[in-house]
Write a protein that holds these residues in place. Structure first.
Motif: not given
Length: 522
Positions: A460-464
């Motif tokens: 799960d990668f950062s929303p950035t």
């Protein structure tokens, strides 16, 4: 349970609503066990970013706590001389994913007070057998381990600590823990010798068997004492099942599942990869395959169901219940796709221009919406290549152009630290974003992550990270779905940019990819 609800509110907020796969899971996996009922078998299949980890963690954690409180099921404590006796296992293909899953499970279970551990540790080279007692050699080996708060270390003083409730790890790491470190050194030495004899290289770095990335030459060493018992395991979750049941992971996954069944007193046959291959190729699959019934709750999750996995489950687990979301095998609806052409021979320059275009758009949005002075928040960019050498070359080129990168492949030294710090600023965490001087400057703080399919599964990668670049043609659409799905997660907006040739040699393949990607968007 109220404690799980509290943790959910703290993690997701008061207004969160379940996704399709989470709603299906709650309808089926939360059912109270009926006396005499056999163990559950489920497949949770849903598109990337749909919250499958919540879909299986909530029912597993609730069942573990209910069994502990009500004693409706016998919860054996310290049933073996081994220091760890977990009640649930979660299997995942990479150490990065196991650490993130364990961290998330801890956040969900901190109110109900279940103990979650991750079986990921810093890698150390195998110690050659030398003169002296085994205990002395073992002591020297343990002294080489670098301390790290994310490491999983069993010391003599912890042998009487209370058992683990949920343990997360890769299949190979868990096999090592329950059979003893070095249990397969002869087999690994043979495989390495065969590769060297054939002159085989490891250019491609798709998700393969993740044994920790130890690339030291194989040397003979002792088989260490097992540190984990499997008698208490009542839940096994196979996360990213399409990978853990493919040829790279299949054998270790099946061996571990068979070991758990044997430890619980109901042995099952150990299926070999050759048996599965012959069964898949046979027209008489159902007649030749013998269904397997594990003596524990068995849950698989996946963002795709390839034909090989579907056939395997039909043959060996015909009673398994499949729960699939309506958008399985589709990209998230918040993820846009864009195809762009190479302009010439310097592909690195094309990628650099596209990255700077993303940041120019960020600056324009900032200028229109900013209410006061402050640095422009630049998007993070995730770039996928097919080969390790391509990752290293592209990262070196971008670094030379003033774009600081993180380049990550299976053998990268940064993976050996026993934590996910090598991905700081890119993975989604419960902490605050990096700040301070230079945090918004891509020349000082990495804003670009270049990798292979190693990081395309489950993380799960950062929303950035709103942009995913696919700079090599995907080998198949399953690979594309996983890579593209690292952005546009959990309702966030994102864009996947696919590079290809518009004309000339290779343009036909690029046109085919474009057509197949279009089918995934609908």
């Amino acid at each position: 349970m109220s404690g799980l609800l509290q943790s959910l509110r703290e993690t997701l907020g008061e207004d969160a609503r379940p996704t399709a796969i989470q709603a299906s899971s709650m309808r089926h996996l939360f059912k109270e066990p009926i006396e005499g009922e056999k163990y559950k078998e489920f497949l949770l299949a849903s598109e990337t970013g749909s919250g499958k980890s919540i879909a299986y963690l909530l029912p597993v954690l609730q069942d573990l706590k209910r069994a502990e409180r009500e004693q409706s099921k016998p919860v054996a404590r310290h049933s073996s001389l081994k220091p760890l006796n977990p009640r649930a296992l979660v299997l995942a293909p990479t150490h990065e994913l196991t650490r993130q899953l364990a961290s998330f499970a801890k956040r969900l279970s901190h109110v109900i007070k279940l103990r979650v551990m991750c079986a990921s540790r810093a890698n150390t080279p195998s110690t050659a057998k030398s003169s002296g007692t085994a205990s002395k050699m073992k002591g020297k080996f343990e002294q080489t381990r670098a301390p790290n708060d994310a490491e999983f270390v069993i010391s003599k003083s912890s042998r009487m600590s209370r058992p683990v409730d949920l343990l997360v790890g890769t299949p190979m790491k868990l096999l090592e823990m329950e059979r003893g470190k070095g249990w397969n050194w002869e087999e690994r030495a043979r495989e390495r010798a065969m590769k060297i004899g054939k002159g085989k290289t490891e250019e491609h770095d798709d998700v393969g068997e993740d044994d920790g990335g130890n690339k030291e030459p194989a040397r003979e060493f002792w088989i260490d004492e097992p540190e984990m018992g499997l008698q208490n395991v009542e839940w096994v979750v196979v996360d990213e099942a399409d990978i853990l049941f493919d040829p790279d992971f299949q054998q270790s996954t099946l061996m571990l599942l068979a070991d758990i069944a044997a430890a619980r007193g109901q042995p099952v046959p150990v299926i070999s990869s050759s048996d599965i291959s012959s069964t898949l190729d046979s027209e008489l699959t159902h007649a030749s395959a013998q269904p397997i019934s594990y003596p524990f709750n068995f849950v698989l999750t996946s963002a795709t169901i390839p034909t090989s996995l579907s056939t395997y489950l039909s043959n060996y687990h015909p009673s398994l219940t499949r729960l699939a979301s309506p958008r399985l095998h589709h990209l998230p609806q918040t993820l846009r796709t864009e195809h762009t052409s190479w302009t010439g021979g310097n592909k690195g320059a094309d990628i650099e221009r596209r990255i700077r275009r993303v940041w120019a758009e960020d600056a324009l949005v900032h200028a229109k919406s900013a209410t006061g002075p402050g640095p422009v928040k630049l998007s993070k960019v995730l770039v996928f290549c097919n080969k390790r050498s391509k990752v290293e070359q592209l990262a070196a080129f971008l670094d030379g152009r003033g774009i600081k990168c993180v380049a990550l492949t299976g053998g990268a030294d940064s993976r050996k630290r026993g934590s996910n710090h090598h991905l700081d600023g890119f993975l989604k965490t419960d902490g605050t974003a990096p700040s301070g001087p230079g945090a918004s400057d891509p020349a000082q703080t990495p804003h670009v992550l270049v990798t292979t399919s190693l990081l395309s599964r489950g993380l799960d990668f950062s929303p950035t990270i709103k942009h995913v670049f696919i700079v090599d043609e995907p080998r198949n659409m399953i690979d594309f779905l996983h890579r593209a799905g690292r952005a546009g997660r959990a309702g966030e907006e994102g864009k996947v940019v696919v590079f290809g040739r518009a004309k000339g040699r290779g343009s036909g393949r690029a046109a085919e990819v474009k057509q197949r990607v279009r089918a995934l968007v609908g």
